[in-house]
Design a protein around this motif. Structure first.
Motif, short mmCIF file in Angstrom:
data_model
loop_
_atom_site.label_atom_id
_atom_site.label_comp_id
_atom_site.label_asym_id
_atom_site.label_seq_id
_atom_site.Cartn_x
_atom_site.Cartn_y
_atom_site.Cartn_z
N GLU A 1 1.00 -1.03 -0.22
CA GLU A 1 0.02 0.24 -0.11
C GLU A 1 0.67 1.30 -0.18
OE1 GLU A 1 -4.09 -0.52 2.37
OE2 GLU A 1 -2.18 -1.81 3.38
N TYR A 2 1.28 0.95 0.28
CA TYR A 2 2.55 2.49 0.87
C TYR A 2 3.14 2.87 -0.73
CZ TYR A 2 7.52 0.89 1.35
OH TYR A 2 8.83 0.25 0.68
N LYS A 3 3.50 1.93 -1.48
CA LYS A 3 4.27 1.85 -2.42
C LYS A 3 3.76 2.69 -4.07
CE LYS A 3 8.24 -1.52 -2.26
NZ LYS A 3 8.94 -0.23 -2.34
N ARG A 4 1.87 2.60 -2.96
CA ARG A 4 0.97 2.70 -4.12
C ARG A 4 0.56 2.64 -5.60
NH1 ARG A 4 0.67 9.33 -2.00
NH2 ARG A 4 2.72 9.83 -2.96
N GLN A 5 0.95 1.62 -5.65
CA GLN A 5 -0.24 1.03 -6.91
C GLN A 5 -1.54 1.73 -7.02
OE1 GLN A 5 1.18 -1.23 -5.28
NE2 GLN A 5 3.84 -2.08 -6.02
N LEU A 6 -1.82 1.74 -5.83
CA LEU A 6 -3.63 2.31 -6.21
C LEU A 6 -3.57 3.61 -6.86
CD1 LEU A 6 -5.82 1.36 -2.76
CD2 LEU A 6 -6.32 1.07 -5.51
N LEU A 7 -2.48 4.63 -6.48
CA LEU A 7 -2.68 6.31 -6.85
C LEU A 7 -2.33 5.34 -8.63
CD1 LEU A 7 -2.71 9.21 -6.60
CD2 LEU A 7 -0.52 8.84 -6.27
N ASN A 8 -1.03 4.88 -9.02
CA ASN A 8 -1.48 4.68 -10.18
C ASN A 8 -2.71 4.35 -10.99
OD1 ASN A 8 -0.41 3.94 -13.04
ND2 ASN A 8 1.41 3.36 -12.47
N VAL A 9 -3.11 3.21 -10.29
CA VAL A 9 -4.69 2.50 -11.04
C VAL A 9 -5.71 3.70 -11.01
CG1 VAL A 9 -6.31 0.51 -10.28
CG2 VAL A 9 -4.30 0.14 -9.86
N LEU A 10 -5.74 4.32 -9.74
CA LEU A 10 -6.85 5.33 -10.04
C LEU A 10 -6.48 6.31 -11.65
CD1 LEU A 10 -7.08 6.63 -6.52
CD2 LEU A 10 -8.64 4.94 -8.01
N HIS A 11 -5.34 6.88 -11.20
CA HIS A 11 -5.26 7.78 -12.74
C HIS A 11 -5.17 7.29 -13.66
CE1 HIS A 11 -2.53 9.23 -15.84
NE2 HIS A 11 -2.55 10.35 -15.25
N LEU B 1 -7.97 -5.80 -8.96
CA LEU B 1 -8.69 -5.25 -9.95
C LEU B 1 -7.42 -4.84 -10.41
CD1 LEU B 1 -10.42 -1.30 -9.50
CD2 LEU B 1 -8.62 -1.33 -7.87
N ILE B 2 -6.73 -4.35 -10.91
CA ILE B 2 -5.82 -3.93 -11.49
C ILE B 2 -5.63 -4.91 -12.56
CG2 ILE B 2 -3.32 -3.64 -13.09
CD1 ILE B 2 -2.02 -3.17 -10.32
N ASN B 3 -5.87 -5.76 -12.89
CA ASN B 3 -6.63 -6.85 -13.96
C ASN B 3 -7.63 -7.56 -14.52
OD1 ASN B 3 -3.86 -8.72 -14.28
ND2 ASN B 3 -3.90 -9.81 -12.51
N ASP B 4 -8.37 -6.49 -13.26
CA ASP B 4 -10.05 -6.36 -12.96
C ASP B 4 -10.08 -5.21 -14.63
OD1 ASP B 4 -10.77 -8.69 -13.09
OD2 ASP B 4 -11.71 -7.02 -10.53
N VAL B 5 -9.28 -3.93 -13.96
CA VAL B 5 -9.30 -3.28 -14.43
C VAL B 5 -8.41 -2.38 -15.61
CG1 VAL B 5 -7.82 -0.39 -14.87
CG2 VAL B 5 -8.73 -1.43 -12.72
N ALA B 6 -7.77 -3.66 -16.50
CA ALA B 6 -6.99 -4.28 -17.86
C ALA B 6 -8.04 -5.01 -18.51
CB ALA B 6 -5.99 -4.95 -17.73
N LYS B 7 -8.90 -5.77 -17.58
CA LYS B 7 -10.24 -6.42 -18.23
C LYS B 7 -10.89 -6.01 -19.31
CE LYS B 7 -12.75 -9.27 -16.46
NZ LYS B 7 -12.57 -10.38 -15.86
N VAL B 8 -11.50 -4.48 -18.71
CA VAL B 8 -12.62 -3.74 -19.10
C VAL B 8 -11.62 -2.91 -20.30
CG1 VAL B 8 -13.61 -1.66 -18.76
CG2 VAL B 8 -13.40 -3.70 -16.99
N VAL B 9 -10.73 -2.29 -19.54
CA VAL B 9 -9.96 -1.40 -20.51
C VAL B 9 -9.52 -1.53 -21.88
CG1 VAL B 9 -7.52 0.57 -20.76
CG2 VAL B 9 -9.24 0.40 -18.54
N ASN B 10 -8.84 -2.73 -22.06
CA ASN B 10 -7.73 -3.24 -23.18
C ASN B 10 -8.97 -4.19 -24.37
OD1 ASN B 10 -5.86 -2.74 -21.62
ND2 ASN B 10 -4.73 -4.71 -21.22
#
Length: 832
Positions: free
Chosen positions: A562-572, A612-621
């Motif tokens: 969490e402190y490396k904040r992959q979440l921030l990248n995903v939200l962007h 979440l990253i994989n789910d976002v990828a599935k929608v976006v891609n």
């Protein structure tokens, strides 16, 4: 040694093409046992590796003889991780015979790439801690410094990461399945390591109180040695890894009684110690296994160090002048108590003398300010597993606090913070405090991190010992992370400034003047594009996703936390996706978001972020409305080999941890050296990278460490207010919370949304979101100007010379270890 035989009388192996070809065939036939027509890629890899190893051993023995002849002071680097990666290309490159090997294989009708790809990654580490240790071993050997690495020979390492329906699933990393041609088993180097039992008090020969540890369970630690080839092939140091062996492999009595599993139970339990890196510590048995692992390798290493020392010395008073033991994080911190036990209990030294020797011998590298990462073991567990060590820790603590009490002016709270025992709730042993107290030097790994150590986790110790903390900013080896990982760029650099930068990275500064050279910029872009094509092909193989080579490769590769904040990248990513859908006529800069990293098996939030990253990828891609302008990929099983493909191809380097929480980072250095522009917070070594590459050549955003501390000291902030004021952020979070990316389970990401809202957003993702988006916009606008982007990329590469691990290791050698280079000779006796 038999006077009729000296090892130097053996013919040294040839380094020319014909000699290599002959050796490849000999090893294939006489060791692998295959005919060339029937040999597989793996057979050829083993044959080549064994032939190259032959050429290493001559120099390895020369190096070791020289250390003994000079009675040189040696560095012993104790680390639970050594992320060494593949060794074939590393050995060939450092020996200077890469081209000769390629030609020899060509003459046999073989592809060098096929042979190299047959080597598995050594599964001996996870992230930056292990990769730093590997870089340090390379640099010590390349600088001619007498250095040993000590760790565990994990049978399965961390785990192989696969994605099943988007979720991380852990499988055994079977890197030893087909053997390891680089290692030498040393069955004669075997040390007993004890657990459990009880402590007996008795009177020694002069009537003094003494102790013995009795009725303990025993495991044997067996050594496996791997040569570490320095650049130029002159110095070859040793990585010694310990494998657990049972004192009894098989119980015939149980077997004859029909209890077949019980017959091998002791063997299984003993050998579990070297089975897996970081066993899941969510259970009591997992925690205990990890404690036992840490003691197992530390005890074996210290016994080995003392055995080597006693070959030439009759007393221990000179030990600090002949051995420097570096603790890489708190994992080997139990070594403080173990060396005391060995000196006091086994070698009958007086306590005060043993303590002076111990403290003068050890030094400690701190890698984190996170409280949960500063190990603290339950007192009851240490009392049960290591009863004598708990007694020793109590005594160290009592003597220290008694001396300190007089200066504390009745400040019991300060004494409580200085204590090795945390008395709040369940009593725990603070391993960071033990490591600090038992070391003569303690270092942070970036300028910011070191200052924060003085102000936070070790503020009281710094007040007590103001000269003990020092800074040693991390570094990376240019041999692995530019020369080997990025041949397209390294060859271009060498044609312009020569090859001296391989051993002196400061020479790369000569590239600065090339940044304004139009021809060089074009060649630099061509090298980058070649690397991007290679990564695009790798992405297609790993995920089936086709990405645009000319898109901006926006890369975040690191441990999932969490402190490396992959979440921030995903939200962007989600916000950018929405902008592209809302504005289909805009000429967008195509973006490929590349993620990679493993989550600890028990770290549920990190695993949810992976999903979440994989789910976002599935929608976006699969959304035709974005016209391939945005792709998201999460590459599985990130390791050194994958990093060597990803890092040279990166355009934008994501270093976006919450300020004040990343100790240093080394991925940031590797990416910048390979010509990626950093987008990051002023955290860890990002601060120093900005100083070296220039503020105009890096994208800095977000709160500083001081601002983060002030915000938290004032009671935090209201994330819901921040979200409500930012429509882009609110929309992204609403999509996550309402199931836009998880239609099969609309509540799947409730824990993430909760953490970012009512949970207080501890890692300040929402607080930094707007400024992060601003920095991202600036990066995309700059990318439109390929000439200016390339100029800044060149300046990043040119200004990274200070971040060589050679510089870091030399600072350790001069300011902490007091060790000096030793030039190998070709005389002397055998290998020990």
């Amino acid at each position: 040694m038999d006077a009729r035989f000296k090892s130097r009388d053996i013919e040294r192996r040839s380094l020319d093409v014909d000699g290599l070809k002959r050796s490849f065939l000999e090893w294939l036939v006489y060791s692998v046992g295959k005919d060339a027509r029937a040999a597989t890629r793996r057979d050829w890899f083993h044959s080549v590796a064994l032939a190259v190893r032959d050429r290493v051993v001559d120099r390895w023995m020369d190096t070791t003889r020289s250390y003994y002849q000079e009675d040189a002071k040696r560095v012993y680097y104790l680390s639970l991780e050594f992320l060494i990666g593949r060794l074939l290309t590393n050995s060939l490159s450092n020996l200077g015979i890469m081209d000769e090997c390629r030609q020899a294989l060509d003459r046999l009708g073989l592809s060098m790439d096929d042979v190299v790809d047959a080597e598995p990654d050594a599964a001996l580490g996870n992230g930056g801690l292990g990769r730093l240790a590997a870089c340090f071993l390379d640099s010590m050997a390349s600088q001619g410094l007498p250095g040993y690495g000590y760790g565990i020979r994990y049978e399965f390492g961390l785990f192989e990461q696969r994605f099943e329906n988007g979720w991380q699933v852990e499988y055994p990393e079977q890197w030893l399945q087909f053997g390891n041609p680089w290692e030498f088993a040393r069955p004669e180097v075997l040390y007993p390591v004890q657990f459990y039992g009880r402590v007996e008090e008795f009177r020694d020969s002069v009537g003094e109180r003494a102790y013995r540890w009795v009725d303990a369970d025993r495991v044997l630690a067996m050594a496996y040695d791997t040569p570490v080839v320095g650049y130029g092939g002159e110095t070859i140091n040793t990585l010694r890894l310990w494998s657990a062996r049972a004192t009894r492999d098989f119980n015939f009595g149980h077997f004859n009684d029909g209890a077949y599993m019980k017959a091998v139970e002791q063997k299984i339990l003993s050998e579990n110690l070297s089975r897996v890196l970081y066993p899941n510590d969510a259970t009591e048995t997992g925690k205990e296994l990890r404690l036992k692992q840490e003691y197992f390798f530390t005890s074996a290493s210290l016994q080995d160090i003392l055995r080597r020392y006693l070959q030439h010395h009759s007393s221990f008073e000179n030990l600090p002048n002949k051995a420097a033991i570096q603790l890489n994080d708190t994992h080997p911190a139990i070594g403080i108590a173990e060396l005391m036990r060995l000196l006091v209990d086994q070698h009958a030294l007086r306590w005060d003398d043993a303590w002076d020797i111990t403290r003068a011998t050890f030094a400690y590298t701190n890698h984190t300010l996170l409280p949960e990462a500063l190990e603290a073991w339950p007192v009851r567990m240490i009392e049960r597993v290591l009863p004598r060590h708990m007694q020793i820790i109590y005594e160290i603590n009592a003597k220290f606090l008694n001396r300190t009490k007089a200066r504390a002016d009745g400040d019991n709270a300060r004494l409580s913070r200085l204590s090795l025992i945390d008395e709040r709730g369940e009593r725990r042993v603070r391993m960071g405090n033990l490591a600090f107290l038992g070391s003569h030097k303690v270092n942070g790994v970036s300028a910011l991190h070191t200052e924060l150590m003085k102000q936070t986790v070790f503020a009281d110790f710094h007040q007590e010992f103001p000269d003990r903390i020092n800074n040693k900013t991390n570094g990376i080896t240019p041999r692995r992370w530019l020369k080997q990982a990025n041949p397209a760029l390294s060859e271009l650099i060498t044609t312009r400034i020569g090859e001296g930068w391989n051993s002196d990275l400061s020479q790369i500064a000569a590239l600065r003047e090339k940044a304004d050279d139009v021809v060089f910029r074009e060649e630099f872009r061509r090298a980058k594009r070649k690397n991007k094509k290679r990564l695009a092909a790798y992405i297609a193989r790993q995920t089936g996703e086709e990405v645009l080579v000319d898109s901006i490769f926006d890369v975040q590769v690191k441990r999932m936390h969490e402190y490396k904040r992959q979440l921030l990248n995903v939200l962007h990513t989600i916000a950018l996706y929405n902008e592209m859908r809302d504005n289909p006529t805009v000429s967008w800069v195509p973006v490929t978001k590349v993620f990679a990293g493993k989550a600890a098996p028990s770290y549920h939030m990190a695993k949810l972020i992976i999903k979440l990253i994989n789910d976002v990828a599935k929608v976006v891609n699969h959304d035709p409305s974005v016209h391939d302008n945005l792709k998201v990929v999460l590459l599985p099983n990130y390791n050194v080999t994958a990093a060597e493909i990803i890092i040279p191809a990166a355009d934008l380097s994501e270093q976006i941890s919450t300020a004040g929480m990343e100790a240093s980072g080394t991925g940031n250095m590797k990416l910048a050296l390979n010509g990626a522009l950093t987008i990051g917070t002023l955290d860890g070594a990002n601060v120093e990278i900005r100083e070296h590459v220039g503020a105009d050549n890096i994208f800095i955003f977000g709160m500083t460490a001081d601002e983060v501390n002030d915000l938290r000291a004032s009671g935090g902030f209201n994330p819901r207010e921040v979200i409500a004021s930012n429509p882009s952020l609110k929309r992204a979070l609403d999509m996550i919370s309402t199931g836009a990316f998880s239609p099969d389970d609309r509540n799947r990401y409730h824990p993430i949304v909760q953490a970012l809202t009512d949970g207080g957003d501890h890692f300040l993702v929402t607080a930094d979101f707007a400024d992060y988006c601003r920095a991202q916009d600036a990066a995309m606008q700059l990318y439109r100007d390929s000439e200016e982007w390339t100029r800044k990329a060149i300046l990043n590469t040119a200004n990274m010379g200070w971040f060589s691990s050679d510089r870091t290791v030399n600072e350790y050698a001069q300011e902490i270890w007091d060790v000096h280079p030793v030039k190998p000779s070709h005389d002397g006796e055998g290998f020990r």
